[in-house]
Design an enzyme around this catalytic site. Structure first.
Site, PDB file in Angstrom:
ATOM      1  CB  CYS A   1       2.231   6.070   4.267  1.00 34.38           C
ATOM      2  SG  CYS A   1       2.811   6.412   5.933  1.00 34.38           S
TER       3      CYS A   1
ATOM      4  CG  HIS B   1      -0.236   9.191   2.887  1.00 36.40           C
ATOM      5  ND1 HIS B   1      -0.925   8.463   3.835  1.00 36.40           N
ATOM      6  CD2 HIS B   1       0.938   9.550   3.451  1.00 36.40           C
ATOM      7  CE1 HIS B   1      -0.182   8.385   4.921  1.00 36.40           C
ATOM      8  NE2 HIS B   1       0.952   9.030   4.724  1.00 36.40           N
TER       9      HIS B   1
ATOM     10  CG  ASN C   1       0.667   9.502   8.202  1.00 34.37           C
ATOM     11  OD1 ASN C   1       0.131   8.460   7.841  1.00 34.37           O
ATOM     12  ND2 ASN C   1       1.830   9.913   7.723  1.00 34.37           N
TER      13      ASN C   1
END
Ligand code: COA
Length: 322
Positions: free
Chosen positions: A113, A249, A279
Site C-alpha cells: 500500500c 493511505h 483500500n
C-alpha cells in the site's frame, strides 16, 4: 539540483461497484458493522480480464491530459503495484509500450500500500539528480484478485483502482521532502503466504490470498502514520498547522480519524475517500490526491502531506507544495 513538482494528476476506478449490501449476501456480516468499523460503503472491482495495466493506462492518460504533456515527453515511469499482470515483464514497461514512449527506464516498485509513495520518492530523486525531466508516477492495483471473498476480516476493506501523477523538473519545490521506511519483522501481520518462489498450495484453488491480523495492523498503522507526519514536519521546521491537506493511505476511516486526532489535525483537512474507494492499496494515495485536486479542494501553492503505510511493513511520507 533540480526540484520536482506535480503538474498533473489522474485517477481511474473500474465500473463495477460492490456495495456492503452485496457483501451481506456473500459473508456473515452487516452493512452497519462494515460502516462502523471501516467507513467503507462501497468499493470498485475490476471486470474479468481487466488488469492492473488497464487501470494504470486510464489513470496515466488522465494525468498526462491534466498536465498538458504528451507521452513522448515522458522519460521515466515508476509504478507501484502488488498485483502485476504478469510475473514479468513489469506493468511499467507494458504501460510505456501502450503510451508509446519507448526507451527511458520503466519499472515496478513493490511496497504494497506504500507503493505510490515509494514510486514518487524514486522519481523525485531521478529528477533531483537530473536523470529525468518528466516522470510518470503511478499507483495501480487489482487488489481484489488476491482477496479471499469468504474471509469477512479482509474482503470488506479492499477495492481496485489506479492513480497517477506527472512529475516535472522545476526551479523551486514542488516536493519539499520525501522519507521512506520499512520493518520486515511485521511480515505475518499482513501478507500473502504463497508466492512464485515459496510455492502455491496446489490443493486449494488459486490459493494466494491476503491474510491479515486486522486489529494488530490497525495499531501499528495509526502509530506509524502519526510518527512519520511528525518526523517529516519537524525535519522541515514545520507544524501540522502549516499543512493545508493531509492525504494518508486510505486504509480505514477509523485509522484516519485516530491519526488526525493524535496529530491535532482537524479532520476536514484530511482527504478521505474511504467511503467510496475502500483500500485500493498502491492506488489509494494518488486517487485521493486526484479527487481533491479535481474537486478544487487542493489549490496551487497549497502545502500537502502524503502518507503511505502497507504490508512489510513499509511506510513513507512526501511533503510538497502543490
Ligand atoms: N462482519 C462482522 N463481524 C466481523 C467482521 C465482519 N466483516 N469481521 C470481523 N468480525 C468479527 C470478528 O470475527 C470478531 O468477532 P469475535 O469477537 O467473535 O471473535 C469481532 O468482529 C471483532 O474483530 P476484530 O478483528 O477485533 O475487529 P476490529 O474492530 O479490529 O475490525 C478490521 C476489524 C479488519 C475492520 C480492523 O481491524 C481494521 O480495519 N484493521 C486495519 C486493517 C488495515 O487497514 N489493513 C491494511 C493496512 S495497509
Amino acid at each position: 539540483m533540480n526540484y520536482a513538482r506535480i503538474v498533473g494528476t489522474g485517477g481511474y476506478l473500474p465500473e463495477k461497484v460492490v456495495s456492503n449490501a452485496d457483501l451481506e449476501q456473500m459473508i456473515d456480516t452487516t452493512a452497519e458493522w462494515i460502516v462502523e468499523r471501516t467507513g467503507v460503503e462501497e468499493r470498485r472491482v475490476a471486470a474479468p480480464g481487466e488488469t492492473t495495466c488497464d487501470l494504470a493506462e486510464r489513470a496515466a492518460r488522465r494525468a498526462l491530459d491534466a498536465a498538458g504533456v504528451g507521452p513522448d515527453a515522458i522519460d521515466l515511469i515508476v509504478l507501484g503495484t502488488t498485483t502485476p499482470d504478469h510475473v514479468f515483464p513489469s506493468v511499467a514497461t507494458q504501460l510505456q509500450h501502450r503510451l508509446g514512449c519507448h526507451g527511458g527506464p520503466a519499472f515496478d516498485v513493490q511496497a504494497v500500500c506504500t507503493g505510490f509513495v515509494y514510486a514518487l520518492d524514486i522519481a523525485y530523486r531521478f529528477i533531483r539528480t537530473g536523470a529525468s525531466r518528466k516522470a510518470l508516477v503511478v499507483g495501480a492495483d487489482t487488489f481484489t484478485r488476491i482477496i479471499d471473498w469468504t474471509d469477512r476480516g479482509t474482503c470488506i476493506l479492499f477495492g481496485d483502482g489506479a492513480g497517477a501523477v506527472v512529475l516535472e523538473a522545476a526551479q523551486e519545490p514542488g516536493i519539499i521532502d520525501s522519507r521512506l521506511g520499512a520493518d520486515g519483522r511485521y511480515k505475518e501481520l499482513l501478507w500473502v503466504p504463497a508466492g512464485v518462489s515459496s510455492g502455491y498450495d496446489k490443493t486449494r484453488e488459486n490459493a494466494a490470498f491476503v491474510e491479515m491480523r486486522g486489529s494488530e495492523v490497525f495499531k501499528v498503522a495509526v502509530t506509524t502514520l502519526k510518527d512519520i507526519a511528525e518526523q517529516i514536519l519537524a525535519a522541515n521546521r514545520m507544524r501540522v498547522a502549516d499543512v493545508n491537506w493531509v492525504i494518508p493511505h486510505q486504509a480505514n476511516r477509523r485509522i484516519l480519524a485516530a491519526t488526525a486526532k493524535r496529530l491535532g489535525l482537524p479532520e476536514e483537512r484530511m482527504v478521505d475517500c474511504v467511503r467510496t474507494h475502500g483500500n485500493t492499496s498502491a492506488a489509494s494515495v494518488p486517487l485521493a490526491l486526484d479527487v481533491a485536486v479535481r474537486d478544487g479542494r487542493i489549490q496551487r501553492g497549497d502545502t500537502v502531506l502524503l502518507e503511505g503505510f502497507g504490508g512489510g511493513f513499509t511506510w513513507g511520507a512526501t511533503l510538497l507544495k502543490y
